[in-house]
Design an enzyme around this catalytic site. Structure first.
Site, short mmCIF file in Angstrom:
data_model
loop_
_atom_site.label_atom_id
_atom_site.label_comp_id
_atom_site.label_asym_id
_atom_site.label_seq_id
_atom_site.Cartn_x
_atom_site.Cartn_y
_atom_site.Cartn_z
N ASP A 106 -38.28 0.44 -8.10
CA ASP A 106 -39.47 -0.41 -8.15
C ASP A 106 -39.43 -1.42 -7.00
O ASP A 106 -38.35 -1.74 -6.49
CB ASP A 106 -39.53 -1.18 -9.47
CG ASP A 106 -39.69 -0.24 -10.66
OD1 ASP A 106 -40.20 0.88 -10.47
OD2 ASP A 106 -39.28 -0.65 -11.76
N1 URA Z 1 -35.81 1.86 -13.86
C1 URA Z 1 -36.72 0.90 -13.67
O1 URA Z 1 -37.33 0.39 -14.62
N2 URA Z 1 -36.96 0.51 -12.42
C2 URA Z 1 -36.31 1.02 -11.35
O2 URA Z 1 -36.57 0.58 -10.23
C3 URA Z 1 -35.34 2.01 -11.57
C4 URA Z 1 -35.11 2.41 -12.86
#
Ligand code: URA
Length: 239
Positions: A106
């Site tokens: 993310d």
């Molecule tokens: N899970 C998440 O919620 N975000 C990420 O960036 C990676 C795994």
């Protein structure tokens, strides 16, 4: 392999920019099969020729593999009209080699992100069939408990119907805010955040620390990257 321009071959290692390569060649610091290179436009077969730069023998790798310590604020994408992508963190020479992130973190997630131009292996690492573990460090609001660990181990179906397979929650500290390592074999959209939110412990901070047998290099500052060694790439292949 088809012959390529010398400056391109050398710059593709990411160790020298094309400008630096030109200078090195001009100063006789680049040898091709024992003879000083005539100019940056000279062509060589990168797999067959012995290319020595500044006394260092190049070992040509067909594909590029990079470990990036991703900072928050960058999208795991190759292009985005609206914001910065992880490719913006790479040197100019590396931005046109068809590199792409192996999976997504993310925008606000930090830590280990691999970039490569080797589609087949990247695909295998992400395929659920191959069960490559991904380990995250999470800081959450709320008190993590043994029941949370059991719920992760059992697998869970979220309110929106998302089915999450068994995962490991290892509590590092528990209090008003808690810290944990989460190990997943899948990589569904926002999965760590959604699983923890489902348990009533929303994520405040998330960092990926491990992928398969690769641990985020502790010497790699946030926002910086390094090339994987040939051995590290072989280890990934063995997964
Ligand atoms: N899970 C998440 O919620 N975000 C990420 O960036 C990676 C795994």
């Amino acid at each position: 392999m088809e012959k390529q321009r010398l400056d391109k071959i050398i710059a593709s290692t990411g160790k020298w920019s094309r400008k630096e390569v030109k200078n090195l060649i001009r100063h006789g610091q680049v040898l091709v099969d024992g003879l000083p290179a005539a100019g940056p436009e000279e062509k060589a077969d990168p797999e067959a020729a012995e290319i020595v730069v500044n006394g260092e023998r190049l070992t040509y790798q067909r594909y590029t593999w990079i470990m990036l310590n991703k900072p928050a604020g960058y999208l795991s994408a190759t292009e985005d009209g609206r914001g910065k992508t992880v490719l913006d963190l790479l040197a100019q020479e590396l931005r046109h080699q068809g590199l792409f992130p192996v999976g997504r973190l993310d925008k606000d997630t930090e830590g280990l992100l691999l970039l490569t131009n080797e589609g087949g292996l990247a695909h295998d690492l992400l395929s659920p069939r191959h069960h490559v573990d991904k380990v995250y460090y999470a800081r959450v609001a709320g008190h993590l408990t043994e029941e949370d660990c059991q719920a992760f181990a059992a697998g869970m179906t979220l309110d929106d119907g998302l089915v999450c397979q068994s995962a490991v929650l290892e509590i590092l500290s528990a209090g008003e805010e808690s810290e944990a390592h989460v190990t997943l074999r899948e990589g569904k959209f926002h999965q760590v955040k959604r699983m923890l939110a489902y348990r009533g412990k929303p994520v405040l901070y998330l960092e990926r620390v491990k992928m398969g047998n690769l641990t985020l290099d502790p010497d790699l500052p946030r926002g910086e990257y390094r090339f994987l060694t040939a051995e590290e790439v072989e280890n990934l292949r063995s997964l």
